[in-house]
Design an enzyme around this catalytic site. Sequence first.
Site, short mmCIF file in Angstrom:
data_model
loop_
_atom_site.label_atom_id
_atom_site.label_comp_id
_atom_site.label_asym_id
_atom_site.label_seq_id
_atom_site.Cartn_x
_atom_site.Cartn_y
_atom_site.Cartn_z
N ALA A 25 10.54 24.28 -42.14
CA ALA A 25 9.50 25.05 -41.44
C ALA A 25 8.26 24.24 -41.12
CB ALA A 25 9.12 26.26 -42.28
N ARG A 37 7.02 31.51 -45.88
CA ARG A 37 6.56 32.03 -47.17
C ARG A 37 5.05 32.06 -47.37
NH1 ARG A 37 11.55 30.56 -47.75
NH2 ARG A 37 12.88 31.79 -49.11
N ASP A 109 13.99 27.95 -33.96
CA ASP A 109 13.15 28.12 -32.77
C ASP A 109 13.60 27.33 -31.55
OD1 ASP A 109 12.15 25.41 -33.36
OD2 ASP A 109 10.98 26.39 -34.94
N HIS A 124 20.64 27.55 -39.66
CA HIS A 124 20.40 29.00 -39.68
C HIS A 124 20.49 29.63 -38.29
CE1 HIS A 124 18.00 28.02 -43.55
NE2 HIS A 124 19.26 28.26 -43.81
#
EC number: 2.3.1.286
Length: 251
Positions: A25, A37, A109, A124
């Site tokens: 991330a 998170r 993304d 993912h």
Amino acid sequence: MIMNKIGKLREIIKNSNYIVFFGGAGVSTESNIPDFRSEEGLYSAREVYNHSPEEMLSISFFNNHTETFYRYYREYILHPEAQPNDAHKTLAMLEKEGILKAVITQNIDGLHQKAGSREVLELHGSVERNYCSSCHKKFGLEYITDSIGVPKCNRCGKLVRPDVVLYGEGLETEVIDKSIHYIENADTLIVGGTSLVVYPAAGLIRYFKGKNLVLINKSGTPFDARADLVINESIGKVLKKAVENTFQTNL
């Protein structure tokens, strides 16, 4: 101190023939996509939805509360305005130079591809890909952003879902196997923008048998002691400086 480390990274890159990048991330936060998170990130939605991100991004929530899922998904997960940052651009440049063989990412993304990277393994999945749950017709991101409520297939009328791995779903075996292949063959593995605490993705690093394990993250990771080089700094800043004036391809 930091410039000395960047200098060492520059030498590692110059002397490598098979680099693989593994990112999380932190690569995308520099493109203003919130960290999963952080309290400023997706967890800030708890006050609105009374559920954690893990709950709302689970397959059970998707199946049982589809409309709420899509409301949350459009508001907090989709960032169609985001653009590649220096990390994405540098990695794409290194691939064009033939040194970087693959990008393995936990992000969904699509910014690596937007920057020009070709061999991108998305552990993912990607918000850029969507498909009908019945007839499997494929749809782009705009089909989701332009629709209202629950998106339905324009061919059969059934539910359209994002091609992302939701909580409660397993990672794609083919993507995992390919990622392991690249990591096992790498002489240099650069890990950036990830705390390496999310499994099974973080476990992929254990397959690395090469010379240089480089960790670039603003905070420490459980693998720091095993690394040949640890740089606690912005991934985009570090990668850009490490390749400046070294390669002919411009960022």
